[in-house]
Design a protein around this motif. Structure first.
Motif, PDB file in Angstrom:
ATOM      1  N   GLU A  87       0.875  -1.240   0.223  1.00  0.00           N
ATOM      2  CA  GLU A  87       0.037   0.050  -0.038  1.00  0.00           C
ATOM      3  C   GLU A  87       0.875   1.264   0.075  1.00  0.00           C
ATOM      4  O   GLU A  87       0.637   2.203  -0.548  1.00  0.00           O
ATOM      5  N   ASP A 106      -3.873  -1.983   7.827  1.00  0.00           N
ATOM      6  CA  ASP A 106      -5.288  -1.863   7.248  1.00  0.00           C
ATOM      7  C   ASP A 106      -6.184  -1.348   8.655  1.00  0.00           C
ATOM      8  O   ASP A 106      -6.275  -1.679   9.367  1.00  0.00           O
ATOM      9  N   GLY A 107      -6.713   0.267   7.971  1.00  0.00           N
ATOM     10  CA  GLY A 107      -7.304   0.679   9.529  1.00  0.00           C
ATOM     11  C   GLY A 107      -6.478   1.944   9.803  1.00  0.00           C
ATOM     12  O   GLY A 107      -6.247   2.016  11.159  1.00  0.00           O
ATOM     13  N   THR A 108      -5.802   2.673   8.807  1.00  0.00           N
ATOM     14  CA  THR A 108      -4.796   3.558   9.492  1.00  0.00           C
ATOM     15  C   THR A 108      -5.444   4.633  10.072  1.00  0.00           C
ATOM     16  O   THR A 108      -5.154   5.188  11.311  1.00  0.00           O
ATOM     17  N   TYR A 179     -12.048   7.533   0.535  1.00  0.00           N
ATOM     18  CA  TYR A 179     -11.349   8.723   1.037  1.00  0.00           C
ATOM     19  C   TYR A 179     -11.661   9.980   0.017  1.00  0.00           C
ATOM     20  O   TYR A 179     -11.196  11.081   0.465  1.00  0.00           O
ATOM     21  N   ARG A 203     -19.699   0.253  10.679  1.00  0.00           N
ATOM     22  CA  ARG A 203     -18.728   0.682   9.973  1.00  0.00           C
ATOM     23  C   ARG A 203     -17.393   0.580  10.849  1.00  0.00           C
ATOM     24  O   ARG A 203     -17.246   1.499  11.707  1.00  0.00           O
ATOM     25  N   GLY A 205     -14.104  -0.140  10.046  1.00  0.00           N
ATOM     26  CA  GLY A 205     -12.940   0.833   9.550  1.00  0.00           C
ATOM     27  C   GLY A 205     -11.774   0.032   9.355  1.00  0.00           C
ATOM     28  O   GLY A 205     -10.515   0.831   9.164  1.00  0.00           O
ATOM     29  N   ALA A 206     -11.715  -1.172   8.833  1.00  0.00           N
ATOM     30  CA  ALA A 206     -10.508  -1.833   8.527  1.00  0.00           C
ATOM     31  C   ALA A 206     -11.309  -2.976   7.523  1.00  0.00           C
ATOM     32  O   ALA A 206     -11.856  -4.001   8.161  1.00  0.00           O
ATOM     33  N   ALA A 207     -11.065  -2.834   6.129  1.00  0.00           N
ATOM     34  CA  ALA A 207     -11.878  -3.756   5.389  1.00  0.00           C
ATOM     35  C   ALA A 207     -11.408  -5.275   5.709  1.00  0.00           C
ATOM     36  O   ALA A 207     -12.105  -6.192   5.589  1.00  0.00           O
ATOM     37  N   GLU A 224     -18.160  -3.396   0.000  1.00  0.00           N
ATOM     38  CA  GLU A 224     -17.393  -1.923  -0.120  1.00  0.00           C
ATOM     39  C   GLU A 224     -16.911  -1.751  -1.681  1.00  0.00           C
ATOM     40  O   GLU A 224     -16.478  -2.767  -2.355  1.00  0.00           O
TER      41      GLU A 224
HETATM   42  C1  IPD Z   1      -8.803   1.577   4.472  1.00  0.00           C
HETATM   43  C2  IPD Z   1      -9.745   0.490   5.349  1.00  0.00           C
HETATM   44  C3  IPD Z   1     -11.316   1.173   5.505  1.00  0.00           C
HETATM   45  C4  IPD Z   1     -11.983   1.108   3.940  1.00  0.00           C
HETATM   46  C5  IPD Z   1     -11.223   1.917   3.094  1.00  0.00           C
HETATM   47  C6  IPD Z   1      -9.735   1.383   2.908  1.00  0.00           C
HETATM   48  P1  IPD Z   1      -6.352   1.845   5.056  1.00  0.00           P
HETATM   49  O1  IPD Z   1      -7.641   1.044   4.376  1.00  0.00           O
HETATM   50  O2  IPD Z   1      -9.703  -0.745   5.258  1.00  0.00           O
HETATM   51  O3  IPD Z   1     -12.008   0.260   6.147  1.00  0.00           O
HETATM   52  O4  IPD Z   1     -13.420   1.581   4.102  1.00  0.00           O
HETATM   53  O5  IPD Z   1     -11.625   1.532   1.872  1.00  0.00           O
HETATM   54  O6  IPD Z   1      -8.751   2.197   2.134  1.00  0.00           O
HETATM   55  O7  IPD Z   1      -6.147   3.133   4.276  1.00  0.00           O
HETATM   56  O8  IPD Z   1      -6.771   2.187   6.487  1.00  0.00           O
HETATM   57  O9  IPD Z   1      -5.373   0.974   4.454  1.00  0.00           O
END
Ligand code: IPD
Length: 282
Positions: A87, A106-108, A179, A203, A205-207, A224
């Motif tokens: 990423e 994931d979930g920054t 984003y 929701r 926050g980490a896919a 998503e």
């Molecule tokens: C995000 C997370 C978030 C999802 C965003 C992703 P990141 O990844 O997984 O839950 O809704 O689409 O971009 O940016 O924290 O690695």
């Protein structure tokens, strides 16, 4: 190197037919995710040095970068012939046919806000097919993993994707948002059509963890739009191997347009609804 056999209890031991090369890949994926997870947790206490990426709200911290550096260095040393895509910009071509997809955090945003729902996600694929995946939350200590064709596990427990709901109207769904503000507005319009048809929404926050939660029956479904390969590769494999229905819409596989993972009880109704709402066109 991690001993992958400790991931499975005796009664849950995976089929001995699993090819050794896949066991080795999973062993490495788990080892990498745990090592990166330790770095991420240690860094949370310090200065996070935040910077913006694709939009002013798409953030990266020094912990994301340190985690990715560790993952790439380990792979370079231990599997120098493999390709890598991460990423935070890691991109390396290799000759082995194996490519690693890395999400160092994931979930920054959760990480930044100290919400304990983030993960290191590591997957290995060949010819576009994910072979092994590991999603590790360094705060909870949970490690989800899967081997293509062999199953999915949370630690030593084999996973089967059976959520509480027997139909969409009783289902608790997860989703996430882009984003990019314009895309988020379109996602909101689709969601307005989904909300009256389900029991409720999370929701988290980490896919990667959302997908693993479908595998573990903690969500009935998740969808998503606009996910990147590193967000979803490992989690989709965990969900699929747990028996969730994993797809895109209109007969397509999951991709950057939309990824859907749902328990068999709600998958059919959900994909029809998302197609009616044009959820793959946001
Ligand atoms: C995000 C997370 C978030 C999802 C965003 C992703 P990141 O990844 O997984 O839950 O809704 O689409 O971009 O940016 O924290 O690695």
């Amino acid at each position: 190197m991690a001993d992958v056999t400790r991931a499975w209890s005796d009664e849950d031991m995976p089929d001995p037919e699993i090819p050794l090369d896949l066991v080795e890949l999973l062993d490495l994926a788990v080892d990498l995710a745990h090592g990166a997870g330790r770095i991420v947790r240690d860094r949370q206490a310090g200065d996070l040095a935040v910077a913006a990426k694709s939009t002013p709200t798409d953030l990266v911290t020094e912990a994301d970068r340190a985690s990715e550096r560790f993952l790439v260095e380990q792979l370079r040393a231990r599997r120098p012939g493999d390709s890598v895509l991460g990423e935070e910009g890691a991109e390396q071509a290799g000759s082995s046919g194996i490519r690693w997809l890395l999400d160092p955090i994931d979930g920054t945003i959760n990480f930044l806000y100290r919400l304990p729902q983030f993960a290191v996600s590591v997957a290995a694929e060949r010819a576009g097919q994910t072979l092994v995946g590991c999603v590790h939350n360094p705060v909870s200590g949970e490690t989800f993993m899967a081997v293509a064709g062999a199953g999915a596990w949370l630690g030593s427990r084999r996973l089967t994707a059976h959520g509480p709901a027997s139909s969409l109207e009783h289902a608790v769904l997860g989703t996430g948002f882009s984003y990019d503000a314009a895309r988020r507005a379109s996602q909101g319009r689709v969601l307005a059509g989904v909300l009256p048809r389900i029991a409720n929404l999370r929701r988290l926050g980490a896919a990667s963890l959302d997908l693993c939660f479908v595998a573990a029956g903690r969500l009935d479904a998740y969808y998503e739009q606009g996910l990147a390969p590193w967000d979803m590769a490992a989690g989709l494999l965990v969900a699929r191997e747990a028996g969730a229905v994993v797809s895109g819409l209109r007969g397509r596989p999951p991709d950057g347009r939309i990824a859907v993972a749902a328990t068999p009880a709600v998958a059919g109704e959900l994909t029809v609804l998302l197609e009616e709402l044009g959820a793959d066109d946001v």
